[in-house]
Write a protein that holds these residues in place. Sequence first.
Motif, short mmCIF file in Angstrom:
data_model
loop_
_atom_site.label_atom_id
_atom_site.label_comp_id
_atom_site.label_asym_id
_atom_site.label_seq_id
_atom_site.Cartn_x
_atom_site.Cartn_y
_atom_site.Cartn_z
N TYR A 110 -10.39 -54.32 19.36
CA TYR A 110 -9.20 -54.40 20.21
C TYR A 110 -8.34 -55.63 19.93
N ALA A 111 -8.90 -56.64 19.27
CA ALA A 111 -8.05 -57.71 18.77
C ALA A 111 -7.13 -57.14 17.68
N ALA A 112 -7.72 -56.34 16.80
CA ALA A 112 -6.93 -55.70 15.74
C ALA A 112 -5.93 -54.70 16.35
N ALA A 113 -6.34 -54.01 17.42
CA ALA A 113 -5.44 -53.05 18.08
C ALA A 113 -4.24 -53.76 18.69
N PHE A 114 -4.46 -54.96 19.23
CA PHE A 114 -3.34 -55.71 19.81
C PHE A 114 -2.31 -56.01 18.73
N VAL A 115 -2.77 -56.45 17.56
CA VAL A 115 -1.86 -56.75 16.46
C VAL A 115 -1.12 -55.47 16.02
N GLU A 116 -1.87 -54.37 15.92
CA GLU A 116 -1.27 -53.08 15.54
C GLU A 116 -0.17 -52.69 16.54
N LEU A 117 -0.44 -52.88 17.83
CA LEU A 117 0.53 -52.51 18.86
C LEU A 117 1.78 -53.41 18.79
N ILE A 118 1.57 -54.69 18.57
CA ILE A 118 2.73 -55.60 18.48
C ILE A 118 3.57 -55.24 17.25
N ASP A 119 2.93 -54.87 16.14
CA ASP A 119 3.68 -54.39 14.96
C ASP A 119 4.59 -53.23 15.36
N GLN A 120 4.04 -52.28 16.11
CA GLN A 120 4.81 -51.09 16.49
C GLN A 120 5.94 -51.45 17.47
N CYS A 121 5.66 -52.36 18.39
CA CYS A 121 6.68 -52.76 19.36
C CYS A 121 7.83 -53.48 18.65
N GLU A 122 7.47 -54.33 17.69
CA GLU A 122 8.52 -55.04 16.95
C GLU A 122 9.36 -54.05 16.14
N ALA A 123 8.70 -53.05 15.55
CA ALA A 123 9.43 -52.04 14.78
C ALA A 123 10.37 -51.25 15.69
N ALA A 124 9.97 -51.04 16.96
CA ALA A 124 10.81 -50.31 17.92
C ALA A 124 11.79 -51.24 18.61
N ASP A 125 11.73 -52.55 18.28
CA ASP A 125 12.61 -53.56 18.84
C ASP A 125 12.51 -53.66 20.36
N ARG A 126 11.31 -53.46 20.91
CA ARG A 126 11.10 -53.60 22.35
C ARG A 126 9.78 -54.29 22.57
N MET A 127 9.79 -55.48 23.12
CA MET A 127 8.54 -56.17 23.43
C MET A 127 8.18 -55.85 24.88
N PRO A 128 7.00 -55.21 25.09
CA PRO A 128 6.66 -54.82 26.47
C PRO A 128 6.38 -56.02 27.37
N SER A 129 6.58 -55.83 28.66
CA SER A 129 6.24 -56.86 29.64
C SER A 129 4.74 -56.87 29.91
N ALA A 130 4.14 -55.68 29.79
CA ALA A 130 2.71 -55.59 30.09
C ALA A 130 2.05 -54.49 29.28
#
Length: 332
Positions: A166-186
């Motif tokens: 899940y440390a790796a999953a967090f990085v994977e998710l942030i990659d996707q959020c940056e690609a979508a240009d939206r950083m989630p609040s939570a």
Amino acid sequence: MFDDLPRAPLATLPTPLETAAPMPNSAARLWVKRDDLTGLGGGGNKARKLEFLCGDALEAGARSLITVGAAQSNHCRMTAAAGARLGLEVHLILSGDAPEPPGTETGNQLLSKMFGAQMHYTGAAESHWGQLEIAREALTDQLAGEGLAPYSIPIGGSTAVGGLGYAAAFVELIDQCEAADRMPSAIVFTSSSGGTHAGLLAGRAALIASGRLTADTAPDVVAIGVAKGVVMGLPDIAELADGVLDLMGVAARVDPNDIEVDGRWIGDDYAVPTAAGDAAVEWAAMANGLLVDRTYSGKGLSGLLGLAAEGRWSADDDVVFIHTGGWPALFA
Ligand SMILES: *Cc1c(COP(=O)(O)O)cnc(C)c1O
């Protein structure tokens, strides 16, 4: 951060990040990280942990896997599937009694048997986790004596090694959020044994340490607890997360103020359905065509919808629900 660590490729990654239907009581935008689609044996969050756990097992020369879980354990089902893929004998120690008459297993138990696991029913009450762990230690000693070189996995696979997933999953998710240009609040998810939580916190701390996120821009990590007695105390989550960071070779520590477990959505007990959880199961199905279950992901989603209804987020906020899986239990 993960390249030098032993890892068995078991999960289909990255999992999709999808938009969901508008929430009933909030203008915030909901996204679903589809970790129910990790692929291994019906999918779910344990596939990510098992990649690192089984990598470690193979490196140690293990020939068998032992783990424990509730009667309808998703973790046991996916461990059984991992063993099938890797050619390792799998022993599962389960709550409750063997189904009567023999051969009438349903849901996860049926699937675990299909993957070839040996089922050890303890007769333990559903959430008497300590009893399962004692049985695991006894069986581990027995199999070691028989020369089966067991790799013994605690409940939920929640060791520092498992948390790496899940440390790796967090990085994977942030990659996707940056690609979508939206950083989630939570980032909100269902939590029981704490490994998913600890791993996400470790990933978050690592990205803050590397300067990719700041303490302000990094999403909150919000655990919705669904098991009393396994929902670890907060210091334990910190210790586990710091253990994950050690394995990653990151000197940063998790800030205890960042550890949030919301235990208000569990209801009477683990695996006892709640009205809010069942409403979330229905909303996921009817508004999204999405399957969540009554023990885990449905209660977790009810927590997210409840926090949204309380006004935690507004129209400017993006919120990610990590769908940790669990749908095979719908068939039990
Ligand atoms: C195991 C599980 C969880 C909880 O994960 P932990 O890392 O044990 O806290 C959540 N959802 C589902 C479907 C699970 O099987």
